[in-house]
Design an enzyme around this catalytic site. Sequence first.
Site, PDB file in Angstrom:
ATOM      1  N   ASP A  56      59.630 -42.681  -4.986  1.00 52.68           N
ATOM      2  CA  ASP A  56      60.592 -41.963  -5.835  1.00 52.68           C
ATOM      3  C   ASP A  56      59.874 -40.795  -6.502  1.00 52.68           C
ATOM      4  OD1 ASP A  56      62.907 -41.360  -7.244  1.00 52.68           O
ATOM      5  OD2 ASP A  56      62.761 -43.051  -8.639  1.00 52.68           O
ATOM      6  N   GLU A  61      70.997 -40.968 -11.845  1.00 52.75           N
ATOM      7  CA  GLU A  61      69.664 -41.372 -12.308  1.00 52.75           C
ATOM      8  C   GLU A  61      69.447 -41.009 -13.766  1.00 52.75           C
ATOM      9  OE1 GLU A  61      65.369 -41.096 -13.255  1.00 52.75           O
ATOM     10  OE2 GLU A  61      66.834 -39.483 -13.304  1.00 52.75           O
ATOM     11  N   GLU A  62      69.948 -39.839 -14.133  1.00 51.41           N
ATOM     12  CA  GLU A  62      69.673 -39.330 -15.483  1.00 51.41           C
ATOM     13  C   GLU A  62      70.342 -40.156 -16.579  1.00 51.41           C
ATOM     14  OE1 GLU A  62      67.391 -37.404 -15.985  1.00 51.41           O
ATOM     15  OE2 GLU A  62      67.104 -36.116 -14.239  1.00 51.41           O
ATOM     16  N   ASP A 104      71.863 -35.792  -9.123  1.00 54.72           N
ATOM     17  CA  ASP A 104      72.457 -35.419 -10.403  1.00 54.72           C
ATOM     18  C   ASP A 104      71.384 -34.705 -11.226  1.00 54.72           C
ATOM     19  OD1 ASP A 104      71.117 -37.996 -10.546  1.00 54.72           O
ATOM     20  OD2 ASP A 104      71.829 -38.187 -12.611  1.00 54.72           O
ATOM     21  N   ASP A 136      63.819 -31.449 -10.761  1.00 50.98           N
ATOM     22  CA  ASP A 136      64.326 -32.788 -11.081  1.00 50.98           C
ATOM     23  C   ASP A 136      65.795 -32.900 -10.725  1.00 50.98           C
ATOM     24  OD1 ASP A 136      64.686 -35.289 -12.111  1.00 50.98           O
ATOM     25  OD2 ASP A 136      64.498 -34.713 -14.213  1.00 50.98           O
ATOM     26  N   HIS A 157      67.294 -38.174  -6.436  1.00 46.22           N
ATOM     27  CA  HIS A 157      68.665 -38.140  -6.970  1.00 46.22           C
ATOM     28  C   HIS A 157      69.152 -36.704  -7.064  1.00 46.22           C
ATOM     29  CE1 HIS A 157      67.456 -36.745 -11.075  1.00 46.22           C
ATOM     30  NE2 HIS A 157      66.343 -37.377 -10.798  1.00 46.22           N
ATOM     31  N   HIS A 180      64.287 -30.798 -17.557  1.00 46.63           N
ATOM     32  CA  HIS A 180      65.220 -31.133 -18.651  1.00 46.63           C
ATOM     33  C   HIS A 180      65.222 -30.038 -19.714  1.00 46.63           C
ATOM     34  CE1 HIS A 180      65.512 -35.746 -17.875  1.00 46.63           C
ATOM     35  NE2 HIS A 180      65.247 -35.078 -16.763  1.00 46.63           N
TER      36      HIS A 180
HETATM   37 ZN    ZN Z   1      64.722 -37.169 -12.073  1.00 42.59          ZN
END
Ligand code: ZN
Length: 486
Positions: A217, A190-191, A123, A156, A121, A459
């Site tokens: 994934d 996704e987030e 985002d 990520d 992903h 994150h």
């Molecule tokens: Zn992710």
Amino acid sequence: MEKGKLALKLLGGIALVFLIVTVFNSLVIKSKQPVPHPTNIVINKDEAVQHLSKAITYKTVSYQDRSKFDFKEFEKFIAFLHETFPNVYERLEFEKVNDYALVFKWKGSDASKNPIGLTSHYDVVPVLSGTESKWEQDPFSGAVVDGKIWGRGTLDDKIGVIGILQAVDYLLSEGFKPERDIYLMFGFDEEIGGDEGANAIVDTLKDRGITFDYVLDEGGAIVENMVPGVSQPVGVVGISEKGSATAKLTIEGSGGHSSQPKDHTNIGRISSAIAKLEETQFNGDLRGPGEDLFEFVAPEMSFGMKYVFANKGIFEPLIEKILLRQPASAALIRTTIAPTIFQAGEQYNALPEKATAFINLRLMPGDSLAGVKSFIEKTIDDDDIKVTITGNEASKVSSIKGWQFTSIQQAARNVYGNAVVAPYLMFAGSDARQYDRISSNTYRFLPVQITSEDLNRMHGTNEQISVENYLRAIQFYAEVIKEANS
Ligand SMILES: [Zn+2]
């Protein structure tokens, strides 16, 4: 006297047999790691680095509140992909789903084989307000400093999007032709759950009757010193993810003045319910993906650990006891209980009419929502407390027996040599769950070798990836596509 001696001899004999059998078990336990065929894929480093660096500069941030999405940045990112990978766009079929989710289909030569899918992903999570100044490089700079690429998405999961596209671009330039269809699928939300991205992709492909042999994934990475007794780095491939549910405990009635309280107030009763749950806990049981993890790492362990795990049948209660000591390993073998919200009372001299607690639960594969609810009710044993539960059960558990898992393992070994690659249970959620609907297997693996410090940067602050790791991720994706051919 004679009898005592005989008993002693007999006991000694049994102990000796026990020792021989258990030592034998640990000596014959065979490695489950394929022999690596070192990769000969050579990636153009400067070009690849520049691509990821540039990808980071687009602020494709996901917000819980969808109205906050800045879709101009998403459009710019999509245009950037098109400019950067003209060959991929020319040679693969391309479509957008829901405007921003991206699907590429690389047609294979053998229609009798099921396709595989690589997903990721683009985002990213926002930079937490107040942490901006703690970043050594601007989070959207894509700065390349000291052999590292910096910013949101380097781990990520723009590394996945760019890494996969770089790999396909490389294979195209080499004249590689896939046998089975290869799908590349990139989500944009996704987030915040993937409802409009991955979920919409799955709906679209499901309508067309497409079913995958596997979808890969993001997920577990390769980490050093992760498993005690294993000197090599261990790469973990998620074969399932735990369920996430929230139980709400509510008690109502019997408020009144605080000058003459009952012995048991609403706050007291909810507190006592939570205390009972924490004391009781769900049963720890080494089974499923957690058990598989140890089956794969045990053969690589030092003798002492190998001895214990090779004789799991005998030592299981001991192993479980040890695993339950640390939150991270306890979560591998049981459904967890985390009280996260407690609401009661407004005034210091009034008993609250109502008290409510929310408990976040992460469910083991096999534990049902109904089963968890009845466990809670039984444990708290208070009929006045109403229990409701909402959420998801664990995803299905993918196979580790077929070529699908082995080919991912092989690709990782080809790139990371001595790393031990094992299945495991993911605690966090991902888009992979959505693909369960159209894929026989879903695997969750981020092909980079990182430290636990790096994991905290996902994150968090100072998200970064070394150039070396990024290049190996590209090699991995190319290898995994090649492995699906053989
Ligand atoms: Zn992710």
